[in-house]
Design a protein around this motif. Structure first.
Motif, short mmCIF file in Angstrom:
data_model
loop_
_atom_site.label_atom_id
_atom_site.label_comp_id
_atom_site.label_asym_id
_atom_site.label_seq_id
_atom_site.Cartn_x
_atom_site.Cartn_y
_atom_site.Cartn_z
N MET A 39 0.83 -1.21 0.00
CA MET A 39 0.00 0.00 0.00
C MET A 39 0.86 1.26 0.00
N GLY A 40 2.02 1.18 0.69
CA GLY A 40 2.92 2.33 0.70
C GLY A 40 3.46 2.63 -0.69
N VAL A 41 3.76 1.58 -1.47
CA VAL A 41 4.24 1.77 -2.83
C VAL A 41 3.15 2.42 -3.69
N HIS A 42 1.91 1.89 -3.59
CA HIS A 42 0.80 2.47 -4.35
C HIS A 42 0.54 3.92 -3.94
N ARG A 43 0.62 4.17 -2.65
CA ARG A 43 0.34 5.53 -2.16
C ARG A 43 1.42 6.50 -2.61
N SER A 44 2.67 6.06 -2.66
CA SER A 44 3.76 6.94 -3.10
C SER A 44 3.60 7.31 -4.58
N LYS A 45 2.89 6.45 -5.34
CA LYS A 45 2.63 6.73 -6.76
C LYS A 45 1.32 7.50 -6.96
N GLY A 46 0.62 7.79 -5.86
CA GLY A 46 -0.65 8.49 -5.96
C GLY A 46 -1.81 7.61 -6.33
N ASP A 47 -1.62 6.29 -6.34
CA ASP A 47 -2.67 5.35 -6.72
C ASP A 47 -3.40 4.88 -5.46
N LEU A 48 -4.22 5.77 -4.88
CA LEU A 48 -4.88 5.48 -3.61
C LEU A 48 -5.94 4.39 -3.76
N SER A 49 -6.63 4.38 -4.89
CA SER A 49 -7.68 3.38 -5.07
C SER A 49 -7.10 1.96 -5.12
N ARG A 50 -5.92 1.83 -5.69
CA ARG A 50 -5.26 0.53 -5.73
C ARG A 50 -4.89 0.08 -4.31
#
Length: 423
Positions: A39-50
């Motif tokens: 989730m941290g990787v997705h969040r760092s990319k701005g992909d919150l829904s993922r």
């Protein structure tokens, strides 16, 4: 608890509670760290829904398995009671923890991913504060023993989860926008997830089996004394939870190996300094307090003082653990846990035979040292620059200034965000 229980009663309580980590394989222990990393990787990319999709699937799987684990412990209570020599109703009461575990895990993941360390600490604080009030009611007013402790532990979790439910719901709503993607719940049972689950289960099962070894060789009183000493070690470690701050930050630097290595080395340095400081303080403070207030447990204090030596390698272990998850090295992490468990069983049995109850303290210290060196050796393969040399421990350079320059504003920002969100 210590004022109302003797060492034998306390040992009985610890044996009953040890059933929870023994069966925690059904709650996918250790997988929450993998979920936080992903989730941290997705969040760092701005992909919150993922990130929301990952957490949603994880929660569904946990709820299904929580019901299964509860049913096993509740309906087979007589089997576990006979194995651990505890009353059946203790086992059935302990099974309730599995029903609360998915919710608490979800709260913890949300707080860690959003780097809300205040909320993460508040969850524990509310649990402990309400537990203290309930214990006071059960011991001082109702005169209830071990049953009261188990009820207080369950009730405190219910209160803390209810109190923080608005904050958790807000964080869940924040993970919206776009297509969340599909993360099948069964996908957590394969690949990296399987290694994470096996590693955590092996670690938890090892702790339960260790208590059984102590009980059968030395008796329940030794279990109680060892639990007190180990509990004080846990309280000492909790004073400097740097690893919980580093864990959600490392995945965001996994792609930049140079910065990742520097952050890891500096984190080990400050964790070592902090553990040395609180360990030195605890060496004198805790034995004085415990011996004065609870003289029946004075025999546990020499064990605690010897075990404090194990904090020095634990300082490095606690920081290296999230590095394995950040680099997606769950398989390597599992084999390091397997090594630790095997070494611990051998050391526990041999040292108890040689030194009696003193062998418990020697085992903790020796296992921590051997395990720390093994974990460092494994991590040096993908991260050759990781080091615990005196160059990092006894120096202050630009990296220190850079790290402190980022941490201090980050903590201020976290506190400011918390204030704004609660206006």
């Amino acid at each position: 608890i210590l004022r109302h229980f003797g060492a034998i009663e306390y040992g009985t309580l610890e044996l009953a509670l040890s059933l929870i980590p023994l069966l925690s394989i059904f709650m996918l222990p250790g997988l929450d760290s993998l979920v936080v990393a992903d989730m941290g990787v997705h969040r760092s990319k701005g992909d919150l829904s993922r990130a929301r999709g990952v957490l949603s699937s994880f929660f569904i799987l946990q709820m299904m398995l929580a019901l299964f684990a509860w049913a096993i412990l509740f309906f087979a209570a007589d089997v576990f009671a006979g194995l651990y020599h505890v009353p059946i109703h203790y086992v059935r009461m302990a099974s309730v923890f599995f029903l609360l575990s998915p919710i608490r895990t979800m709260y913890g993941v949300l707080f860690r991913v959003h780097l809300l360390f205040f909320h993460q600490s508040l969850l524990t604080f509310l649990e402990e504060a309400s537990k203290l009030l309930l214990l006071g009611l059960f011991f001082l007013v109702l005169n209830v023993g071990i049953v009261g402790v188990l009820v207080a532990m369950v009730g405190s979790q219910v209160f803390a989860l209810a109190a923080l439910s608005p904050s958790a719901a807000r964080l869940w709503r924040d993970l919206r926008g776009g297509d969340p993607g599909v993360t099948a719940w069964w996908s957590f049972l394969w690949g990296r997830g399987a290694w994470s689950i096996l590693g955590a289960y092996l670690s938890n099962a090892g702790r339960s089996v260790r208590l059984l070894i102590i009980q059968y060789v030395l008796g329940k009183e030794a279990v109680g004394l060892y639990a007190v000493a180990l509990g004080l070690i846990g309280h000492t470690i909790a004073l400097v939870p740097l690893s919980s701050v580093i864990a959600p930050m490392l995945p965001q630097y996994a792609h930049d190996r140079e910065h990742f290595t520097r952050l890891l080395n500096k984190a080990m340095k400050y964790q070592f300094i902090a553990y040395f400081g609180v360990g030195s303080l605890g060496f004198f403070a805790f034995p004085t307090i415990i011996t004065f207030l609870f003289p029946a447990y004075a025999a546990a204090m020499p064990l605690f003082q010897i075990m404090l030596l194990g904090l020095l390698p634990v300082a490095f272990i606690s920081v290296l653990t999230p590095a394995f998850f950040a680099l997606k090295l769950q398989k390597s992490f599992f084999f390091s846990i397997l090594f630790k468990t095997a070494v611990s069983f051998v050391f526990t049995y041999v040292l108890i035979i040689l030194f009696g109850i003193w062998g418990l303290a020697y085992e903790y210290t020796l296992t921590s040292l051997v395990y720390g060196l093994e974990r460092l050796r494994n991590l040096r393969k993908p991260v050759p620059g990781v080091s615990i040399s005196h160059t990092y421990l006894f120096s202050f350079d630009n990296d220190d200034r850079l790290l402190l320059g980022k941490i201090i504003p980050f903590l201020r920002k976290t506190a400011y965000s918390y204030g704004k969100n609660n206006e």
